[in-house]
Enzyme design. Structure first.
Site, PDB file in Angstrom:
ATOM      1  N   ARG A 122      12.942 -11.162   8.011  1.00 17.35           N
ATOM      2  CA  ARG A 122      12.120 -11.287   9.238  1.00 17.35           C
ATOM      3  C   ARG A 122      12.811 -10.860  10.524  1.00 17.35           C
ATOM      4  O   ARG A 122      12.332 -11.213  11.610  1.00 17.35           O
ATOM      5  CB  ARG A 122      11.628 -12.732   9.409  1.00 17.35           C
ATOM      6  CG  ARG A 122      10.938 -13.341   8.198  1.00 17.35           C
ATOM      7  CD  ARG A 122       9.714 -12.583   7.786  1.00 17.35           C
ATOM      8  NE  ARG A 122       8.905 -13.323   6.823  1.00 17.35           N
ATOM      9  CZ  ARG A 122       8.037 -12.748   6.003  1.00 17.35           C
ATOM     10  NH1 ARG A 122       7.894 -11.421   5.997  1.00 17.35           N
ATOM     11  NH2 ARG A 122       7.309 -13.459   5.169  1.00 17.35           N
TER      12      ARG A 122
ATOM     13  N   ASN B 232       9.233  -4.811   6.154  1.00 15.63           N
ATOM     14  CA  ASN B 232       8.066  -5.211   6.959  1.00 15.63           C
ATOM     15  C   ASN B 232       8.463  -6.107   8.125  1.00 15.63           C
ATOM     16  O   ASN B 232       7.965  -7.208   8.301  1.00 15.63           O
ATOM     17  CB  ASN B 232       6.973  -5.867   6.095  1.00 15.63           C
ATOM     18  CG  ASN B 232       7.463  -7.081   5.339  1.00 15.63           C
ATOM     19  OD1 ASN B 232       8.661  -7.262   5.141  1.00 15.63           O
ATOM     20  ND2 ASN B 232       6.549  -7.925   4.911  1.00 15.63           N
TER      21      ASN B 232
ATOM     22  N   ASP C  93      11.635 -12.623  -3.762  1.00 10.42           N
ATOM     23  CA  ASP C  93      10.541 -12.430  -2.793  1.00 10.42           C
ATOM     24  C   ASP C  93      10.527 -13.583  -1.787  1.00 10.42           C
ATOM     25  O   ASP C  93       9.469 -14.088  -1.404  1.00 10.42           O
ATOM     26  CB  ASP C  93       9.179 -12.287  -3.493  1.00 10.42           C
ATOM     27  CG  ASP C  93       8.103 -11.740  -2.546  1.00 10.42           C
ATOM     28  OD1 ASP C  93       8.428 -11.413  -1.389  1.00 10.42           O
ATOM     29  OD2 ASP C  93       6.936 -11.657  -2.972  1.00 10.42           O
TER      30      ASP C  93
END
Ligand SMILES: [Zn+2]
Length: 424
Positions: free
Chosen positions: A65, A95, A305
């Site tokens: 993040r 991402n 994940d």
């Protein structure tokens, strides 16, 4: 202290076919010796009777993040969480905000992680600019900046023409493509398509959404001879598809997440949005097929994940963000499978360390041979604990396993000969 002597530890190292009680001497960041009665005057001694040592874990799938969503996790908290779970190498997903689609962002991550110094963080570059699925990124520049593979994880790459080009280009720059296989025209909902989604009357994500893209990617890899890595496999038919193509020599590798090995769609009734993850928790028969696939090599490795989200992002099931944290719970989950005699301890180490290291082509992890870099974890397979406010090192706490009894705890994580985590 530059020397560490680990006494009487059960050393499990599939890379040298070893599962025996040994002493391990670490000096100058490397494994200096493995033997029966080692002695070293100046070493920091770890009495490890009853504990297990193995090459530290390598995670091909984490969301740290950072940059952009540091309220969920940042590099430092993610790395602390990783070493507490026995991991010293992480492949972080692109991402972020901005996404890892430029060399600058890749370099920011690599430099910041090196400054923190707790473990190795390697970026995965975005497959497409802005992760929009329209135009490929500059693989050459991103590889040069340190990206180890390419993926738009979180979003699938559904354009087959673009995927074909990506596989070819990745091969040319000496790396590979990873894909989050869920066709987003089919997977429009929140949980697995099945009796629970019907009962709750909510939009779902059928296994077929995964199966079509797994098949497509395997077919492209088969024809092009390039390497495709399937991220978080979760459906039994996808397992069969990968098995079919592996038997025909296709360069396809794949990972499974620990939560798909121990939880099923029923968990949604208990944990609601905390059990919401993409691909979703599926049926018991899928779970069984995944475990079987670990044994015959159809599934190559375990990847967590790890996907942190803030509490307010995990409210109502239909509004909640998908994903759960997983770096600290992977080992206890895998040890549960060992205790149930579904896999051996040595197989577990292979799946969590040796194989993912090989997929990334990494030297210096996945093996504790004499002379190798000293990247290892020492854990107590029997120690019971809870993941709670006290033990959790992530900034987030979105997991159905929160406050549930876990068995198997990391005591030491050693990265390049330094103790980077200790809990004794
Ligand atoms: Zn994904």
């Amino acid at each position: 202290m530059s020397k560490i002597l680990i006494k009487r530890v059960k050393l499990v190292d599939p890379s040298q076919n070893l599962e025996d009680t040994k002493d391990i001497l670490i000096e100058k960041g490397r494994i200096k010796a493995i033997g029966d009665n080692l002695f070293e005057l100046e070493a920091h001694v770890i009495e490890a009777k009853g504990l297990v040592a193995c090459p530290s874990f390598v995670d091909l799938h984490v969301h740290l993040r950072d940059p952009g969503h540091e309220y969920k996790e940042d590099l430092e908290s993610g790395m602390r969480c990783a070493v507490a779970g026995g991991y010293t190498t992480l492949l972080c997903m692109p991402n972020t905000e901005p996404p890892i689609d430029s060399p600058e962002v890749a370099q920011y991550i690599i430099r910041k992680a090196e400054d923190i110094g707790l473990c190795k963080v390697l970026p995965a570059g975005a497959l497409t600019k802005g992760r929009r699925g329209k135009e490929l990124t500059d693989f050459y520049a991103l590889k040069k900046a340190g990206c180890m593979a390419f993926t738009d994880d979180g979003s699938p790459l559904t354009d087959s023409r673009l995927m074909q080009r990506a596989i070819e280009l990745a091969e040319q720059v000496g790396t590979f493509v990873m894909n989050h296989c869920e066709d987003d025209k089919l997977a429009v909902g929140h949980i697995n398509e099945g009796y629970i989604s019907s009962m709750l009357g909510i939009l779902s994500r059928p296994a077929s959404a995964e199966d079509v893209l797994v098949a497509r990617d395997c077919i492209l890899a088969y024809h092009l001879g390039g390497h495709v890595h399937i991220q978080h496999l979760s459906s039994s038919l996808s397992v069969e598809i990968v098995r079919f193509f592996k038997e025909r020599g296709t360069k396809v590798t794949c990972e499974v997440n620990p939560h798909h090995l121990v939880l099923t769609e029923d968990e949604v009734l208990k944990s609601h949005s905390k059990a919401k993850v993409n691909p979703p928790l599926r049926r018991e028969e899928d779970r069984r097929a995944l475990i079987e696939a670990l044994l015959d090599g159809t599934i190559d490795c375990i990847a967590t994940d790890h996907a942190p989200h803030a509490v307010w992002e995990k409210g109502l099931l239909e509004k909640a963000m998908p994903g759960m944290i997983g770096l600290q719970t992977a080992l206890p989950i895998m040890l549960q499978l060992v205790r149930e005699n579904l896999i051996s301890l040595s197989k577990m180490v292979e799946l969590m360390s040796c194989k993912p290291a090989t997929i990334l082509g990494l030297d210096g992890c996945g093996s504790l041979r004499e002379g190798a870099r000293a990247n290892l974890v020492i854990f107590d397979p029997e120690r019971e604990w809870l993941l709670n406010e006290e033990t959790n090192l992530s900034k987030s706490k979105n997991t159905p396993l929160w406050n549930r009894p876990l068995k198997g705890k990391v005591f030491y994580t050693i990265f390049e000969g330094r103790i980077v985590f200790q809990d004794v």
